[in-house]
Design an enzyme around this catalytic site. Sequence first.
Site, PDB file in Angstrom:
ATOM      1  N   TYR A 178       0.799  -1.232   0.000  1.00 40.29           N
ATOM      2  CA  TYR A 178       0.000   0.000   0.000  1.00 40.29           C
ATOM      3  C   TYR A 178       0.835   1.287   0.000  1.00 40.29           C
ATOM      4  CZ  TYR A 178      -3.649  -3.360   1.155  1.00 40.29           C
ATOM      5  OH  TYR A 178      -4.505  -4.428   1.119  1.00 40.29           O
ATOM      6  N   HIS A 207      -8.979   0.838  -5.797  1.00 39.44           N
ATOM      7  CA  HIS A 207      -8.088   0.100  -4.906  1.00 39.44           C
ATOM      8  C   HIS A 207      -6.664   0.554  -5.166  1.00 39.44           C
ATOM      9  CE1 HIS A 207     -11.360  -2.467  -3.772  1.00 39.44           C
ATOM     10  NE2 HIS A 207     -11.669  -2.556  -5.055  1.00 39.44           N
TER      11      HIS A 207
HETATM   12  C1  DQA Z   1      -7.680  -2.481  -0.954  1.00 36.46           C
HETATM   13  C2  DQA Z   1      -7.675  -3.948  -1.383  1.00 36.46           C
HETATM   14  C3  DQA Z   1      -8.526  -4.797  -0.450  1.00 36.46           C
HETATM   15  O1  DQA Z   1      -8.486  -6.156  -0.858  1.00 36.46           O
HETATM   16  C4  DQA Z   1      -7.980  -4.710   0.958  1.00 36.46           C
HETATM   17  O2  DQA Z   1      -8.787  -5.447   1.841  1.00 36.46           O
HETATM   18  C5  DQA Z   1      -7.793  -3.315   1.421  1.00 36.46           C
HETATM   19  C6  DQA Z   1      -7.286  -2.320   0.496  1.00 36.46           C
HETATM   20  C7  DQA Z   1      -6.734  -1.615  -1.811  1.00 36.46           C
HETATM   21  O3  DQA Z   1      -6.855  -0.407  -1.751  1.00 36.46           O
HETATM   22  O4  DQA Z   1      -5.843  -2.166  -2.487  1.00 36.46           O
HETATM   23  O5  DQA Z   1      -7.972  -3.015   2.602  1.00 36.46           O
HETATM   24  O6  DQA Z   1      -9.001  -1.969  -1.130  1.00 36.46           O
END
Ligand code: DQA
Length: 138
Positions: A22, A97
């Site tokens: 992330y 995402h």
């Molecule tokens: C997310 C992807 C999801 O699978 C995960 O549970 C997240 C973050 C992303 O931003 O990549 O919490 O939404």
Amino acid sequence: MRLLILNGVNLNMTGKREPGVYGGETLEEINAQIAAFCKERGVEAEFYQSNYEGDICTKLHTAEADGVILNAGAFTHYSYAIRDAIAAIRIPVVEVHISNVHKREEFRHKSVISDVCKGVICGFGKYSYILAVESFIL
Ligand code: DQA
């Protein structure tokens, strides 16, 4: 043009959790960059994050915006409540995402909200949000 940038469960931990997935910037830092980008484009931006499914639903019900950019986090994969809240409003919602969910564990390949959203953007890190803003001003 008014946009609501809505983040769900665990997104408040961005910059602290799994930086390899992330990134190292906090949600506040990312939001500041989205806010600057919106300002340049003459877009009014509101930011909201909650770890509670019902809060996300209420925020969708009461949104005063022309569009919503939603990263629902893990709720994406199982929340029929958020899906129904998106379907209940007239405001278009773009699903975003940070990570490319399709490159990750199988449970992340399924989104229960994609087909009630206007579009989906994933895998571009913080730029997924920026691209979503762009999608509203094309
Ligand atoms: C997310 C992807 C999801 O699978 C995960 O549970 C997240 C973050 C992303 O931003 O990549 O919490 O939404």
